[in-house]
Write a protein that holds these residues in place. Sequence first.
Motif, PDB file in Angstrom:
ATOM      1  N   ALA A  30       0.919  -1.285  -0.070  1.00 59.47           N
ATOM      2  CA  ALA A  30      -0.088  -0.013  -0.078  1.00 59.47           C
ATOM      3  C   ALA A  30       0.956   1.243  -0.041  1.00 59.47           C
ATOM      4  O   ALA A  30       0.710   2.214  -0.646  1.00 59.47           O
ATOM      5  N   ALA A  31       1.875   1.088   0.837  1.00 61.39           N
ATOM      6  CA  ALA A  31       2.675   2.263   0.926  1.00 61.39           C
ATOM      7  C   ALA A  31       3.784   2.615  -0.446  1.00 61.39           C
ATOM      8  O   ALA A  31       3.774   3.576  -0.999  1.00 61.39           O
ATOM      9  N   ALA A  32       3.947   1.554  -1.022  1.00 65.67           N
ATOM     10  CA  ALA A  32       4.858   1.608  -2.341  1.00 65.67           C
ATOM     11  C   ALA A  32       3.879   2.240  -3.452  1.00 65.67           C
ATOM     12  O   ALA A  32       4.438   2.828  -4.321  1.00 65.67           O
ATOM     13  N   ILE A  33       2.795   1.654  -3.330  1.00 65.59           N
ATOM     14  CA  ILE A  33       1.758   2.234  -4.562  1.00 65.59           C
ATOM     15  C   ILE A  33       1.679   3.635  -4.446  1.00 65.59           C
ATOM     16  O   ILE A  33       1.962   4.428  -5.626  1.00 65.59           O
ATOM     17  N   PHE A  34       1.490   4.268  -3.140  1.00 68.98           N
ATOM     18  CA  PHE A  34       1.194   5.559  -3.273  1.00 68.98           C
ATOM     19  C   PHE A  34       2.780   6.397  -3.417  1.00 68.98           C
ATOM     20  O   PHE A  34       2.751   7.429  -3.795  1.00 68.98           O
ATOM     21  N   ALA A  35       3.745   5.864  -2.663  1.00 67.39           N
ATOM     22  CA  ALA A  35       4.974   6.436  -2.674  1.00 67.39           C
ATOM     23  C   ALA A  35       5.640   6.646  -4.191  1.00 67.39           C
ATOM     24  O   ALA A  35       6.157   7.790  -4.473  1.00 67.39           O
ATOM     25  N   ALA A  41       4.657  17.453  -0.425  1.00 66.46           N
ATOM     26  CA  ALA A  41       5.185  17.241   0.950  1.00 66.46           C
ATOM     27  C   ALA A  41       3.944  16.490   1.474  1.00 66.46           C
ATOM     28  O   ALA A  41       4.276  15.426   2.287  1.00 66.46           O
ATOM     29  N   LYS A  42       2.807  16.905   1.044  1.00 70.66           N
ATOM     30  CA  LYS A  42       1.768  16.033   1.927  1.00 70.66           C
ATOM     31  C   LYS A  42       1.614  14.561   1.313  1.00 70.66           C
ATOM     32  O   LYS A  42       1.279  13.489   2.227  1.00 70.66           O
ATOM     33  N   ASP A  43       1.932  14.391   0.251  1.00 68.06           N
ATOM     34  CA  ASP A  43       2.108  12.862  -0.409  1.00 68.06           C
ATOM     35  C   ASP A  43       3.095  12.071   0.299  1.00 68.06           C
ATOM     36  O   ASP A  43       2.889  10.983   0.588  1.00 68.06           O
ATOM     37  N   ARG A  44       4.215  12.777   0.491  1.00 66.81           N
ATOM     38  CA  ARG A  44       5.175  12.057   1.103  1.00 66.81           C
ATOM     39  C   ARG A  44       5.027  11.616   2.543  1.00 66.81           C
ATOM     40  O   ARG A  44       5.589  10.691   2.977  1.00 66.81           O
ATOM     41  N   LYS A  45       4.433  12.493   3.288  1.00 69.44           N
ATOM     42  CA  LYS A  45       3.972  12.276   4.512  1.00 69.44           C
ATOM     43  C   LYS A  45       3.061  11.156   4.759  1.00 69.44           C
ATOM     44  O   LYS A  45       3.207  10.504   5.488  1.00 69.44           O
ATOM     45  N   PHE A  46       2.018  11.257   3.824  1.00 67.17           N
ATOM     46  CA  PHE A  46       1.203  10.101   3.727  1.00 67.17           C
ATOM     47  C   PHE A  46       1.819   8.907   3.405  1.00 67.17           C
ATOM     48  O   PHE A  46       1.522   7.678   4.248  1.00 67.17           O
ATOM     49  N   ALA A  47       2.958   8.758   2.408  1.00 64.53           N
ATOM     50  CA  ALA A  47       3.582   7.421   2.061  1.00 64.53           C
ATOM     51  C   ALA A  47       4.248   7.111   3.475  1.00 64.53           C
ATOM     52  O   ALA A  47       4.315   5.957   3.621  1.00 64.53           O
ATOM     53  N   GLY A  62       9.340  -2.520   5.475  1.00 65.95           N
ATOM     54  CA  GLY A  62       8.454  -1.454   5.981  1.00 65.95           C
ATOM     55  C   GLY A  62       9.558  -1.019   7.010  1.00 65.95           C
ATOM     56  O   GLY A  62       9.484   0.456   7.312  1.00 65.95           O
ATOM     57  N   GLU A  63      10.223  -1.613   7.771  1.00 65.78           N
ATOM     58  CA  GLU A  63      11.234  -1.244   8.745  1.00 65.78           C
ATOM     59  C   GLU A  63      12.359  -0.412   8.259  1.00 65.78           C
ATOM     60  O   GLU A  63      12.693   0.836   8.637  1.00 65.78           O
ATOM     61  N   THR A  64      12.944  -1.110   7.123  1.00 66.15           N
ATOM     62  CA  THR A  64      13.766  -0.376   6.304  1.00 66.15           C
ATOM     63  C   THR A  64      13.628   0.898   5.863  1.00 66.15           C
ATOM     64  O   THR A  64      14.197   1.948   5.843  1.00 66.15           O
ATOM     65  N   LEU A  65      12.314   0.805   5.038  1.00 65.21           N
ATOM     66  CA  LEU A  65      11.709   2.202   4.550  1.00 65.21           C
ATOM     67  C   LEU A  65      11.563   3.399   5.520  1.00 65.21           C
ATOM     68  O   LEU A  65      11.531   4.709   5.298  1.00 65.21           O
ATOM     69  N   THR A  66      10.907   2.992   6.508  1.00 66.64           N
ATOM     70  CA  THR A  66      10.797   3.819   7.795  1.00 66.64           C
ATOM     71  C   THR A  66      11.996   4.516   8.256  1.00 66.64           C
ATOM     72  O   THR A  66      12.285   5.646   8.363  1.00 66.64           O
ATOM     73  N   GLY A  67      13.047   3.440   8.237  1.00 68.16           N
ATOM     74  CA  GLY A  67      14.522   4.044   8.940  1.00 68.16           C
ATOM     75  C   GLY A  67      15.037   4.804   7.683  1.00 68.16           C
ATOM     76  O   GLY A  67      15.624   6.019   7.941  1.00 68.16           O
ATOM     77  N   PHE A  68      15.058   4.532   6.394  1.00 65.67           N
ATOM     78  CA  PHE A  68      15.446   5.323   5.443  1.00 65.67           C
ATOM     79  C   PHE A  68      14.819   6.763   5.705  1.00 65.67           C
ATOM     80  O   PHE A  68      15.650   7.803   5.316  1.00 65.67           O
ATOM     81  N   LYS A  72      16.829  10.376   5.892  1.00 58.37           N
ATOM     82  CA  LYS A  72      16.789  11.169   4.899  1.00 58.37           C
ATOM     83  C   LYS A  72      15.900  12.415   5.091  1.00 58.37           C
ATOM     84  O   LYS A  72      16.021  13.607   4.356  1.00 58.37           O
ATOM     85  N   GLY A  73      14.867  12.486   5.901  1.00 57.12           N
ATOM     86  CA  GLY A  73      13.895  13.320   6.261  1.00 57.12           C
ATOM     87  C   GLY A  73      12.825  13.367   5.366  1.00 57.12           C
ATOM     88  O   GLY A  73      12.522  14.422   4.621  1.00 57.12           O
ATOM     89  N   ILE A  74      12.382  12.167   4.584  1.00 56.42           N
ATOM     90  CA  ILE A  74      11.419  12.165   3.493  1.00 56.42           C
ATOM     91  C   ILE A  74      10.108  11.836   4.170  1.00 56.42           C
ATOM     92  O   ILE A  74       9.677  10.866   4.728  1.00 56.42           O
ATOM     93  N   GLY A  75       9.188  12.896   4.231  1.00 55.74           N
ATOM     94  CA  GLY A  75       7.846  12.726   4.589  1.00 55.74           C
ATOM     95  C   GLY A  75       7.968  12.892   6.190  1.00 55.74           C
ATOM     96  O   GLY A  75       6.781  12.672   6.812  1.00 55.74           O
ATOM     97  N   VAL A  76       8.899  13.136   6.674  1.00 56.80           N
ATOM     98  CA  VAL A  76       9.047  13.187   8.316  1.00 56.80           C
ATOM     99  C   VAL A  76      10.256  13.987   8.447  1.00 56.80           C
ATOM    100  O   VAL A  76      11.152  13.992   7.634  1.00 56.80           O
ATOM    101  N   LYS A  77      10.490  14.497   9.833  1.00 59.11           N
ATOM    102  CA  LYS A  77      11.415  15.411  10.326  1.00 59.11           C
ATOM    103  C   LYS A  77      12.793  14.383  10.353  1.00 59.11           C
ATOM    104  O   LYS A  77      12.671  13.187  11.057  1.00 59.11           O
TER     105      LYS A  77
END
Length: 222
Positions: A30-35, A41-47, A62-68, A72-77
């Motif tokens: 689900a995350a990959a489709i939307f990402a 910025a709103k889309d990146r936060k959603f992803a 999912g753990e890897t992508l959350t960590g990444f 990098k500060g993508i969609g989150v601080k």
Amino acid sequence: GIGAPPDAKAGVMWLGAASGAGHARATFNAAAIFASIAVTAKDRKFAFDWYEKAALAGSPMGETLTGFCLYKGIGVKKDWKRAVYWLEKAAANGEENAEFLLGLMHENGEGRKADLAKALEWYRRSAAKGIPNAQFRIGLMYGKGLLKGGGVPESVVWLRKAAEQGLPDAQYNLGLMSYYGRGVTVDFSEAYCWLTLSAESGSTDAESLLGGHGEHADLALG
């Protein structure tokens, strides 16, 4: 894999229903489709929120992508401490991209004190699973004299592994090494082949060099 419905955001919600039942893979999909279409910025936060849901559901990817994203500060601080937490969880589950990112953070001293021995340990784990960026980093570390033993000849071994998998930076460096005879015999034909492959893969440095504008090109090895 699961095909995406015509409306990508609807796809997130559709697959999200499965994630609510505890299916970590569906959450990640689900995350990959939307990402893939996240351009604001709103889309990146959603992803990112969906990657985090995948992580919380126990998905190593999912753990890897959350960590990444946290790294990098993508969609989150940007938060290196939280990034390490999720990457270490993913690496404990054998996720090779997480292992690579942990190696990078140890090498650069990001979120922790720089530790080349630890970086090499993580890179080797990732490289053994075929991650070309990890192989490339090991090659650079040997080439720059940051590791004991091996030196440039060992650097060539690792750079070749990455280059043969199509990594443009590794192809570029091997091309220059063949041209200048660093760690290998001077071979203009091989140099041309590697530089051409690198340029075709998107390396502007290789393209410039082949076009006659890179007479003073430098190896990434220094």
